[in-house]
Design a protein around this motif. Sequence first.
Motif, PDB file in Angstrom:
ATOM      1  N   ASN A 163       8.437   5.530  18.081  1.00 16.38           N
ATOM      2  CA  ASN A 163       8.439   4.248  17.356  1.00 16.38           C
ATOM      3  C   ASN A 163       7.060   3.904  16.821  1.00 16.38           C
ATOM      4  O   ASN A 163       6.567   2.775  16.982  1.00 16.38           O
ATOM      5  N   THR A 164       6.436   4.873  16.191  1.00 20.95           N
ATOM      6  CA  THR A 164       5.112   4.648  15.624  1.00 20.95           C
ATOM      7  C   THR A 164       5.067   5.091  14.172  1.00 20.95           C
ATOM      8  O   THR A 164       5.822   5.961  13.739  1.00 20.95           O
ATOM      9  N   VAL A 165       4.171   4.495  13.447  1.00 21.38           N
ATOM     10  CA  VAL A 165       3.886   4.902  12.068  1.00 21.38           C
ATOM     11  C   VAL A 165       2.373   4.929  11.921  1.00 21.38           C
ATOM     12  O   VAL A 165       1.664   4.104  12.511  1.00 21.38           O
ATOM     13  N   ALA A 166       1.887   5.898  11.178  1.00 22.32           N
ATOM     14  CA  ALA A 166       0.449   6.066  11.024  1.00 22.32           C
ATOM     15  C   ALA A 166       0.073   6.049   9.550  1.00 22.32           C
ATOM     16  O   ALA A 166       0.849   6.473   8.689  1.00 22.32           O
ATOM     17  N   VAL A 216       0.826  -1.204   0.000  1.00 21.50           N
ATOM     18  CA  VAL A 216       0.000   0.000   0.000  1.00 21.50           C
ATOM     19  C   VAL A 216       0.861   1.255   0.000  1.00 21.50           C
ATOM     20  O   VAL A 216       0.715   2.119  -0.873  1.00 21.50           O
ATOM     21  N   ILE A 217       1.773   1.350   0.957  1.00 16.03           N
ATOM     22  CA  ILE A 217       2.504   2.602   1.148  1.00 16.03           C
ATOM     23  C   ILE A 217       3.697   2.354   2.063  1.00 16.03           C
ATOM     24  O   ILE A 217       3.654   1.441   2.900  1.00 16.03           O
ATOM     25  N   SER A 218       4.759   3.145   1.891  1.00 10.27           N
ATOM     26  CA  SER A 218       5.915   3.012   2.771  1.00 10.27           C
ATOM     27  C   SER A 218       6.571   4.362   2.995  1.00 10.27           C
ATOM     28  O   SER A 218       6.360   5.304   2.219  1.00 10.27           O
ATOM     29  N   ILE A 219       7.399   4.419   4.031  1.00  6.32           N
ATOM     30  CA  ILE A 219       8.110   5.641   4.376  1.00  6.32           C
ATOM     31  C   ILE A 219       9.485   5.261   4.902  1.00  6.32           C
ATOM     32  O   ILE A 219       9.619   4.296   5.673  1.00  6.32           O
ATOM     33  N   ASN A 220      10.507   6.009   4.489  1.00  8.51           N
ATOM     34  CA  ASN A 220      11.852   5.690   4.961  1.00  8.51           C
ATOM     35  C   ASN A 220      12.076   6.251   6.359  1.00  8.51           C
ATOM     36  O   ASN A 220      11.199   6.910   6.943  1.00  8.51           O
ATOM     37  N   TRP A 221      13.263   5.982   6.898  1.00  5.93           N
ATOM     38  CA  TRP A 221      13.533   6.346   8.284  1.00  5.93           C
ATOM     39  C   TRP A 221      13.340   7.834   8.560  1.00  5.93           C
ATOM     40  O   TRP A 221      12.722   8.216   9.557  1.00  5.93           O
ATOM     41  N   SER A 222      13.866   8.659   7.673  1.00  9.01           N
ATOM     42  CA  SER A 222      13.816  10.100   7.910  1.00  9.01           C
ATOM     43  C   SER A 222      12.485  10.716   7.539  1.00  9.01           C
ATOM     44  O   SER A 222      12.207  11.864   7.889  1.00  9.01           O
ATOM     45  N   GLY A 223      11.667   9.962   6.819  1.00 10.28           N
ATOM     46  CA  GLY A 223      10.402  10.513   6.359  1.00 10.28           C
ATOM     47  C   GLY A 223      10.512  11.297   5.072  1.00 10.28           C
ATOM     48  O   GLY A 223       9.543  11.882   4.601  1.00 10.28           O
ATOM     49  N   ALA A 281       1.067   2.869  -3.581  1.00 11.68           N
ATOM     50  CA  ALA A 281       0.420   2.120  -4.651  1.00 11.68           C
ATOM     51  C   ALA A 281      -0.464   3.088  -5.430  1.00 11.68           C
ATOM     52  O   ALA A 281      -1.046   4.021  -4.846  1.00 11.68           O
ATOM     53  N   ASP A 282      -0.576   2.884  -6.716  1.00  8.66           N
ATOM     54  CA  ASP A 282      -1.385   3.787  -7.538  1.00  8.66           C
ATOM     55  C   ASP A 282      -2.819   3.883  -7.026  1.00  8.66           C
ATOM     56  O   ASP A 282      -3.454   4.936  -7.121  1.00  8.66           O
ATOM     57  N   SER A 283      -3.310   2.802  -6.483  1.00 12.17           N
ATOM     58  CA  SER A 283      -4.704   2.757  -6.053  1.00 12.17           C
ATOM     59  C   SER A 283      -5.003   3.669  -4.862  1.00 12.17           C
ATOM     60  O   SER A 283      -6.170   3.956  -4.595  1.00 12.17           O
ATOM     61  N   VAL A 284      -3.972   4.123  -4.150  1.00 14.23           N
ATOM     62  CA  VAL A 284      -4.223   4.937  -2.960  1.00 14.23           C
ATOM     63  C   VAL A 284      -3.641   6.346  -3.079  1.00 14.23           C
ATOM     64  O   VAL A 284      -3.803   7.157  -2.166  1.00 14.23           O
ATOM     65  N   LYS A 285      -2.979   6.636  -4.174  1.00  8.88           N
ATOM     66  CA  LYS A 285      -2.392   7.968  -4.345  1.00  8.88           C
ATOM     67  C   LYS A 285      -3.456   9.044  -4.258  1.00  8.88           C
ATOM     68  O   LYS A 285      -4.529   8.926  -4.836  1.00  8.88           O
ATOM     69  N   GLY A 286      -3.134  10.090  -3.504  1.00  7.73           N
ATOM     70  CA  GLY A 286      -4.068  11.197  -3.341  1.00  7.73           C
ATOM     71  C   GLY A 286      -5.096  10.974  -2.249  1.00  7.73           C
ATOM     72  O   GLY A 286      -5.830  11.899  -1.891  1.00  7.73           O
ATOM     73  N   ARG A 287      -5.146   9.757  -1.710  1.00  9.58           N
ATOM     74  CA  ARG A 287      -6.133   9.451  -0.668  1.00  9.58           C
ATOM     75  C   ARG A 287      -5.487   9.025   0.649  1.00  9.58           C
ATOM     76  O   ARG A 287      -6.000   9.351   1.720  1.00  9.58           O
ATOM     77  N   PHE A 288      -4.392   8.306   0.572  1.00  4.14           N
ATOM     78  CA  PHE A 288      -3.710   7.789   1.762  1.00  4.14           C
ATOM     79  C   PHE A 288      -2.401   8.539   1.962  1.00  4.14           C
ATOM     80  O   PHE A 288      -1.704   8.874   1.003  1.00  4.14           O
ATOM     81  N   THR A 289      -2.070   8.774   3.220  1.00  4.95           N
ATOM     82  CA  THR A 289      -0.766   9.334   3.555  1.00  4.95           C
ATOM     83  C   THR A 289      -0.167   8.561   4.729  1.00  4.95           C
ATOM     84  O   THR A 289      -0.901   7.987   5.542  1.00  4.95           O
ATOM     85  N   ILE A 290       1.148   8.555   4.798  1.00  3.09           N
ATOM     86  CA  ILE A 290       1.858   7.849   5.859  1.00  3.09           C
ATOM     87  C   ILE A 290       2.756   8.827   6.582  1.00  3.09           C
ATOM     88  O   ILE A 290       3.299   9.758   5.983  1.00  3.09           O
ATOM     89  N   SER A 291       2.884   8.624   7.871  1.00  4.08           N
ATOM     90  CA  SER A 291       3.772   9.452   8.673  1.00  4.08           C
ATOM     91  C   SER A 291       4.378   8.583   9.771  1.00  4.08           C
ATOM     92  O   SER A 291       3.850   7.515  10.079  1.00  4.08           O
ATOM     93  N   ARG A 292       5.470   9.058  10.344  1.00  6.28           N
ATOM     94  CA  ARG A 292       6.100   8.291  11.405  1.00  6.28           C
ATOM     95  C   ARG A 292       6.650   9.225  12.467  1.00  6.28           C
ATOM     96  O   ARG A 292       6.989  10.374  12.180  1.00  6.28           O
ATOM     97  N   ASP A 293       6.738   8.701  13.668  1.00  7.72           N
ATOM     98  CA  ASP A 293       7.322   9.417  14.794  1.00  7.72           C
ATOM     99  C   ASP A 293       8.392   8.500  15.368  1.00  7.72           C
ATOM    100  O   ASP A 293       8.078   7.555  16.104  1.00  7.72           O
TER     101      ASP A 293
END
Length: 117
Positions: free
Chosen positions: A77-80, A48-55, A61-73
């Motif tokens: 030690n969390t990712v949303a 679906v989606i991924s994020i590197n260490w620094s953000g 995935a094309d199917s979620v572009k513009g609708r889903f976002t990912i973030s991390r703290d």
Amino acid sequence: QVQLVESGGGLVQAGGSLRLSCAASGRTGSSYTMGWFRQAPGKGREFVISINWSGSSTYYADSVKGRFTISRDNAKNTVALQMNSLKPEDTAVYYCAVHDTTGWAFWGQGTQVTVSS
């Protein structure tokens, strides 16, 4: 070893939003990429989606572009995963995962997301 626990799944109407969270514990000191996958009934698990260490780098995935976002703290030690404009085809079990030098090596138990039409 890294242990992952997802939360935030549930039932939502089409067009609605949900926010999933994933808490990591264990060997969390490394610079892992984190991501989300999903598996719909009768289908294989898909990225679906991924994020590197620094953000600084995210992949969607094309199917979620513009609708889903990912973030991390990293301090917590969390990712949303923020999911907006949900569609019935987004219905799936969503899994949090950690990518190490061997690949997507650690997985959570999954959380159910159901989008009603």
